[in-house]
Design a protein around this motif. Sequence first.
Motif, mmCIF file in Angstrom:
data_model
loop_
_atom_site.group_PDB
_atom_site.id
_atom_site.type_symbol
_atom_site.label_atom_id
_atom_site.label_comp_id
_atom_site.label_asym_id
_atom_site.label_seq_id
_atom_site.Cartn_x
_atom_site.Cartn_y
_atom_site.Cartn_z
ATOM 1 N N ASP A 1 8.154 3.292 5.841
ATOM 2 C CA ASP A 1 7.432 4.465 6.346
ATOM 3 C C ASP A 1 7.222 5.528 5.272
ATOM 4 O O ASP A 1 6.267 6.316 5.351
ATOM 5 N N ASP A 2 8.098 5.554 4.261
ATOM 6 C CA ASP A 2 7.959 6.548 3.203
ATOM 7 C C ASP A 2 6.733 6.306 2.333
ATOM 8 O O ASP A 2 6.354 7.188 1.542
ATOM 9 N N LYS A 3 6.126 5.137 2.466
ATOM 10 C CA LYS A 3 4.909 4.846 1.704
ATOM 11 C C LYS A 3 3.697 5.568 2.295
ATOM 12 O O LYS A 3 2.602 5.502 1.736
ATOM 13 N N ILE A 4 3.888 6.221 3.434
ATOM 14 C CA ILE A 4 2.837 7.032 4.038
ATOM 15 C C ILE A 4 3.338 8.467 4.053
ATOM 16 O O ILE A 4 4.222 8.817 4.833
ATOM 17 N N ALA A 5 2.804 9.290 3.170
ATOM 18 C CA ALA A 5 3.323 10.644 2.990
ATOM 19 C C ALA A 5 2.275 11.681 3.382
ATOM 20 O O ALA A 5 1.077 11.452 3.264
ATOM 21 N N VAL A 6 2.778 12.823 3.836
ATOM 22 C CA VAL A 6 1.901 13.928 4.229
ATOM 23 C C VAL A 6 2.355 15.188 3.493
ATOM 24 O O VAL A 6 3.518 15.585 3.599
ATOM 25 N N ALA A 7 1.446 15.791 2.763
ATOM 26 C CA ALA A 7 1.742 17.046 2.071
ATOM 27 C C ALA A 7 1.053 18.187 2.800
ATOM 28 O O ALA A 7 -0.146 18.134 3.069
ATOM 29 N N GLY A 8 1.832 19.224 3.137
ATOM 30 C CA GLY A 8 1.262 20.405 3.775
ATOM 31 C C GLY A 8 1.167 20.322 5.282
ATOM 32 O O GLY A 8 0.358 21.033 5.891
ATOM 33 N N LEU A 9 1.988 19.465 5.908
ATOM 34 C CA LEU A 9 1.947 19.357 7.368
ATOM 35 C C LEU A 9 2.336 20.702 7.989
ATOM 36 O O LEU A 9 3.420 21.217 7.732
ATOM 37 N N PRO A 10 1.484 21.289 8.822
ATOM 38 C CA PRO A 10 1.772 22.614 9.376
ATOM 39 C C PRO A 10 2.916 22.591 10.387
ATOM 40 O O PRO A 10 3.237 21.539 10.966
ATOM 41 N N GLU A 11 3.508 23.744 10.597
ATOM 42 C CA GLU A 11 4.502 23.877 11.657
ATOM 43 C C GLU A 11 3.832 23.600 12.999
ATOM 44 O O GLU A 11 2.672 23.925 13.224
ATOM 45 N N LEU B 1 -0.723 6.080 10.705
ATOM 46 C CA LEU B 1 -0.073 7.386 10.710
ATOM 47 C C LEU B 1 -0.662 8.192 11.843
ATOM 48 O O LEU B 1 -1.885 8.275 11.994
ATOM 49 N N GLU B 2 0.199 8.780 12.660
ATOM 50 C CA GLU B 2 -0.272 9.640 13.740
ATOM 51 C C GLU B 2 0.290 11.047 13.540
ATOM 52 O O GLU B 2 1.497 11.238 13.445
ATOM 53 N N LEU B 3 -0.610 12.015 13.489
ATOM 54 C CA LEU B 3 -0.259 13.418 13.378
ATOM 55 C C LEU B 3 -0.645 14.098 14.676
ATOM 56 O O LEU B 3 -1.817 14.072 15.069
ATOM 57 N N THR B 4 0.323 14.704 15.341
ATOM 58 C CA THR B 4 0.079 15.343 16.622
ATOM 59 C C THR B 4 0.372 16.830 16.502
ATOM 60 O O THR B 4 1.473 17.226 16.108
ATOM 61 N N ALA C 1 0.813 -1.212 0.000
ATOM 62 C CA ALA C 1 0.000 0.000 0.000
ATOM 63 C C ALA C 1 0.848 1.264 0.000
ATOM 64 O O ALA C 1 2.013 1.266 0.420
ATOM 65 N N LYS C 2 0.225 2.325 -0.479
ATOM 66 C CA LYS C 2 0.791 3.666 -0.407
ATOM 67 C C LYS C 2 -0.343 4.598 -0.020
ATOM 68 O O LYS C 2 -1.469 4.460 -0.518
ATOM 69 N N LEU C 3 -0.063 5.533 0.871
ATOM 70 C CA LEU C 3 -1.070 6.488 1.321
ATOM 71 C C LEU C 3 -0.498 7.892 1.247
ATOM 72 O O LEU C 3 0.577 8.157 1.785
ATOM 73 N N LYS D 1 -7.540 17.473 3.718
ATOM 74 C CA LYS D 1 -8.291 17.603 2.473
ATOM 75 C C LYS D 1 -8.639 16.250 1.864
ATOM 76 O O LYS D 1 -9.765 16.048 1.397
ATOM 77 N N SER D 2 -7.675 15.337 1.830
ATOM 78 C CA SER D 2 -7.953 14.066 1.168
ATOM 79 C C SER D 2 -6.947 12.997 1.584
ATOM 80 O O SER D 2 -5.835 13.299 2.041
ATOM 81 N N LEU D 3 -7.380 11.751 1.416
ATOM 82 C CA LEU D 3 -6.513 10.582 1.549
ATOM 83 C C LEU D 3 -6.500 9.878 0.205
ATOM 84 O O LEU D 3 -7.562 9.509 -0.323
ATOM 85 N N ARG D 4 -5.325 9.708 -0.368
ATOM 86 C CA ARG D 4 -5.204 9.004 -1.637
ATOM 87 C C ARG D 4 -4.550 7.651 -1.372
ATOM 88 O O ARG D 4 -3.422 7.578 -0.874
ATOM 89 N N HIS D 5 -5.267 6.591 -1.726
ATOM 90 C CA HIS D 5 -4.815 5.240 -1.470
ATOM 91 C C HIS D 5 -4.372 4.564 -2.764
ATOM 92 O O HIS D 5 -4.999 4.740 -3.816
ATOM 93 N N LEU D 6 -3.314 3.777 -2.667
ATOM 94 C CA LEU D 6 -2.888 2.901 -3.758
ATOM 95 C C LEU D 6 -2.577 1.542 -3.161
ATOM 96 O O LEU D 6 -1.794 1.436 -2.207
ATOM 97 N N TRP D 7 -3.191 0.491 -3.721
ATOM 98 C CA TRP D 7 -2.936 -0.882 -3.281
ATOM 99 C C TRP D 7 -2.477 -1.697 -4.474
ATOM 100 O O TRP D 7 -3.149 -1.747 -5.503
#
Length: 209
Positions: free
Chosen positions: A151-161, A204-207, A25-27, A38-44
């Motif tokens: 872990d690189d198969k789970i990516a986040v674009a636009g993660l805020p400071e 994936l955990e975003l804190t 998988a890739k997310l 905004k969105s989750l894009r999945h690839l299996w």
Amino acid sequence: MVSGVALLLASAGAANAHPHVFAEAKLDLTVGPDRMVKSLRHLWRFDDLFSSTVLMEFDKNSDLVLDAKELDEVALTIHASLAEYNYFQMVTLNGKDVTMAPPPKFSVSYENDQLVVQFETQPKDTLALAGKVSIGVYDPTFYTAIDFTDDDKIAVAGLPEGCSRAVVRPDPDTAIAQNQKSLTDAFFSDPTGTNLGKIFATRLELTCG
């Protein structure tokens, strides 16, 4: 008639706690400038055995190729079969479930003898990054193993400071020990009715403060 592919992907009661279908998988998660998810894009990318099963079932003209019409049939079948399982998604905000809108469609291709499925979902309501957002992908029936190879198969674009990103891969023994009170003999004999497979899911955990 229920398709064999639907039964393979989402077969409640057939798993016996052992996966029979495997997918890499890739997310990709996108966060807007307003700190909203905004969105989750999945690839299996499915294993060769399952992919060949799909080919045999949907190759109506027996030319060993899935044409555009046949791929559309695969996409519709998988989309319908996964609806009751929330498309194998687990999204929470500070421990509370977040409802995701159903994906409008699936995109399916057949590459190098492997079935590749892609789709995109969005939160049904606004989902702001505040506290802890957790996102996992798992099959509650235990029939399909969804694996992020690194872990690189789970990516986040636009993660805020001010927000941190972590990929959590639960140790099975630790997960069982931590959830001993919730686990019963029924879980080990028929885990499909418990929905406790999520305790083993890579997430994936975003804190954010």
